[in-house]
Design a protein around this motif. Structure first.
Motif, PDB file in Angstrom:
ATOM      1  N   SER A   1     -69.652 -15.485 -16.260  1.00  0.00           N
ATOM      2  CA  SER A   1     -68.794 -14.381 -15.822  1.00  0.00           C
ATOM      3  C   SER A   1     -67.633 -14.950 -15.019  1.00  0.00           C
ATOM      4  N   GLY A   2     -66.628 -14.118 -14.790  1.00  0.00           N
ATOM      5  CA  GLY A   2     -65.546 -14.519 -13.904  1.00  0.00           C
ATOM      6  C   GLY A   2     -66.029 -14.700 -12.479  1.00  0.00           C
ATOM      7  N   THR A   3     -66.992 -13.880 -12.056  1.00  0.00           N
ATOM      8  CA  THR A   3     -67.541 -14.010 -10.710  1.00  0.00           C
ATOM      9  C   THR A   3     -68.260 -15.342 -10.539  1.00  0.00           C
TER      10      THR A   3
ATOM     11  N   ASP B   1     -57.185 -16.134  -8.589  1.00  0.00           N
ATOM     12  CA  ASP B   1     -57.998 -15.173  -9.322  1.00  0.00           C
ATOM     13  C   ASP B   1     -57.133 -14.539 -10.404  1.00  0.00           C
TER      14      ASP B   1
ATOM     15  N   ALA C   1     -58.381 -13.326 -13.203  1.00  0.00           N
ATOM     16  CA  ALA C   1     -59.422 -12.744 -14.058  1.00  0.00           C
ATOM     17  C   ALA C   1     -58.853 -11.829 -15.130  1.00  0.00           C
TER      18      ALA C   1
ATOM     19  N   VAL D   1     -59.244 -18.886 -12.210  1.00  0.00           N
ATOM     20  CA  VAL D   1     -60.404 -18.209 -12.797  1.00  0.00           C
ATOM     21  C   VAL D   1     -59.935 -17.146 -13.775  1.00  0.00           C
ATOM     22  N   PHE D   2     -60.638 -17.038 -14.904  1.00  0.00           N
ATOM     23  CA  PHE D   2     -60.361 -16.015 -15.910  1.00  0.00           C
ATOM     24  C   PHE D   2     -61.657 -15.270 -16.239  1.00  0.00           C
ATOM     25  N   SER D   3     -61.500 -14.045 -16.713  1.00  0.00           N
ATOM     26  CA  SER D   3     -62.650 -13.228 -17.090  1.00  0.00           C
ATOM     27  C   SER D   3     -62.542 -12.810 -18.547  1.00  0.00           C
TER      28      SER D   3
ATOM     29  N   ASN E   1     -64.801 -10.349 -19.579  1.00  0.00           N
ATOM     30  CA  ASN E   1     -65.624  -9.148 -19.518  1.00  0.00           C
ATOM     31  C   ASN E   1     -65.226  -8.178 -20.635  1.00  0.00           C
TER      32      ASN E   1
ATOM     33  N   LYS F   1     -61.648  -6.643 -20.664  1.00  0.00           N
ATOM     34  CA  LYS F   1     -60.470  -7.497 -20.541  1.00  0.00           C
ATOM     35  C   LYS F   1     -59.671  -7.559 -21.841  1.00  0.00           C
TER      36      LYS F   1
ATOM     37  N   GLY G   1     -66.640 -15.902 -18.414  1.00  0.00           N
ATOM     38  CA  GLY G   1     -65.462 -16.227 -17.624  1.00  0.00           C
ATOM     39  C   GLY G   1     -65.123 -17.681 -17.818  1.00  0.00           C
TER      40      GLY G   1
END
Length: 402
Positions: A82-84, A186, A188, A209-211, A213, A216, A224
């Protein structure tokens, strides 16, 4: 004003799908940003499953990482669950410890700072600029100078590319470089967004960072990525993402890690999605342009601006509602859209106003608070039909005319 009026620019970018034939059933609820399949996902999944790869191993995650690198220009990438998870790894490799300060804009989603807080860090929230709704570089420079005099600089600064719109990253990095503070961007929601000079979102930060999800602009159904132009940082993150196992025949651990590597299944979906990234950016920009063309003359409505330093991917179209001029406030408009079967969502509630961060230090915050009070996100999915967008526009117009 009750019908869609595409601009010549929007029409040139990518045409809308044809109108669907009328039916007797009411239309389904229109989601804010649903997944949009590219067409090759089933074949990619079939090939991965037939090859016997499910876990975060094999050729597919590596191919996905290479494709992310090609799309963004970063020298090294790590695909994550995940992005998180990518943010957590970013904080870890940058050495965040309990009691360290982590600075971020207040106007963002909770995941920007949640991993750092869970690691024992103290968040500090900075205001955003009216020109771009992203971290104010001037305020950041002032606060860093004050922090240096106090002898308590942040461990890391985390700007955010809000709603797929790039922050003024060169100015932020320059302010941080003066004091030796790393930048974890960030990005994301910013795949496909560009900074000044055509650099991809996040480039120039220590880490980005990329997401991927499900909501998106391109998705792996989850997932992510952590990216950097310093391969050593990504190598360290990769080690931690694989439970920090040392290169021994038995299980040897000098520290603890995580199960953060992306599965081959999700990577296969993401790999099938990335080739349509630029088309999806153009599509969402066309949707944004049509909203502006059809609603921009209504009194009391404004749209998220696009600053001169970049090209937004327009992941979400965000309105600003002035109730005195529009005749309804943000929440009344949201309820009117919901009654029409249209999902909308208030702009991010600033983190300095969130109960979870009550008492956290901040610098400014009035701009972010005003954006939340009046901000509303409209459906912006790249799979929207012309009829879908007409539904949204007509509902907004009806609310204004009540």
């Amino acid at each position: 004003m009750g019908h869609l009026r595409p601009t010549p620019v929007a029409a040139a970018l990518l045409p809308f799908p044809g109108r669907q034939p009328p039916g007797c059933q009411p239309p389904a609820r229109l989601a804010l940003s649903p997944p949009h399949l590219a067409g090759g996902e089933i074949e990619a999944l079939r090939a991965t499953l037939h090859a016997g790869w499910l876990a975060p191993a094999g050729p597919t995650p590596a191919a996905f990482e290479a494709a992310i690198g090609t799309a963004t220009g970063f020298a090294a990438t790590l695909a994550t669950t995940s992005g998180t998870a990518a943010l957590h790894l970013g904080y870890r490799v940058l050495g965040v410890q309990p009691g360290d300060e982590v600075w971020a804009p207040g106007m963002t989603f909770v995941a920007t700072v949640a991993p750092a807080v869970q690691m024992g860090a103290v968040p500090r929230f900075l205001d955003v600029t009216p020109a771009g709704w992203t971290m104010d570089p001037g305020l950041l420079a002032e606060e860093l100078a004050l922090a240096a005099r106090r002898g308590r600089l942040p461990r890391v600064v985390v700007p955010v590319d809000l709603y797929g719109q790039c922050c003024d990253l060169p100015a932020i990095v320059a302010a941080c470089d003066r004091w030796g503070v790393p930048v974890l961007c960030d990005s994301a929601a910013a795949m496909g967004a560009l900074q000044r000079g055509g650099r991809h979102a996040g480039r120039g930060a220590t880490l980005a960072v990329f997401s991927f999800n499900g909501n998106k602009i391109v998705t792996a159904a989850g997932g992510g990525a952590l990216a950097s132009d310093d391969p050593a940082l990504i190598a360290r993150a990769r080690h931690l993402a694989g439970q920090a196992k040392e290169a021994w025949p038995h299980y040897e651990h000098e520290t603890t890690g995580y199960t953060y590597g992306i599965s081959s299944v999700l990577a296969a979906v993401g790999l099938a999605q990335l080739p349509v990234l630029e088309a999806r950016v153009q599509r969402r920009r066309a949707i944004f342009a049509n909203y502006v063309e059809s609603l921009g003359e209504l009194p009391g409505l404004g749209f998220i601006p696009e600053p001169a330093w970049g090209r937004a991917n327009r992941w979400l179209t965000v309105l600003q509602v002035d109730p005195a001029r529009f005749g309804a406030d943000r929440e009344e408009l949201r309820r009117a859209l919901e009654a029409a079967g249209v999902e909308s969502r208030p702009a991010w509630k600033p983190l300095h106003l969130q109960p979870a961060f009550r008492g956290a230090p901040q610098a400014g915050g009035a701009v972010a608070a005003a954006l939340f009070e009046r901000g509303l996100c409209l459906p912006s999915g790249s799979g929207m039909s012309e009829d879908d967008q007409v539904r949204v526009i007509d509902a907004v117009i009806r609310c204004a005319q009540r």
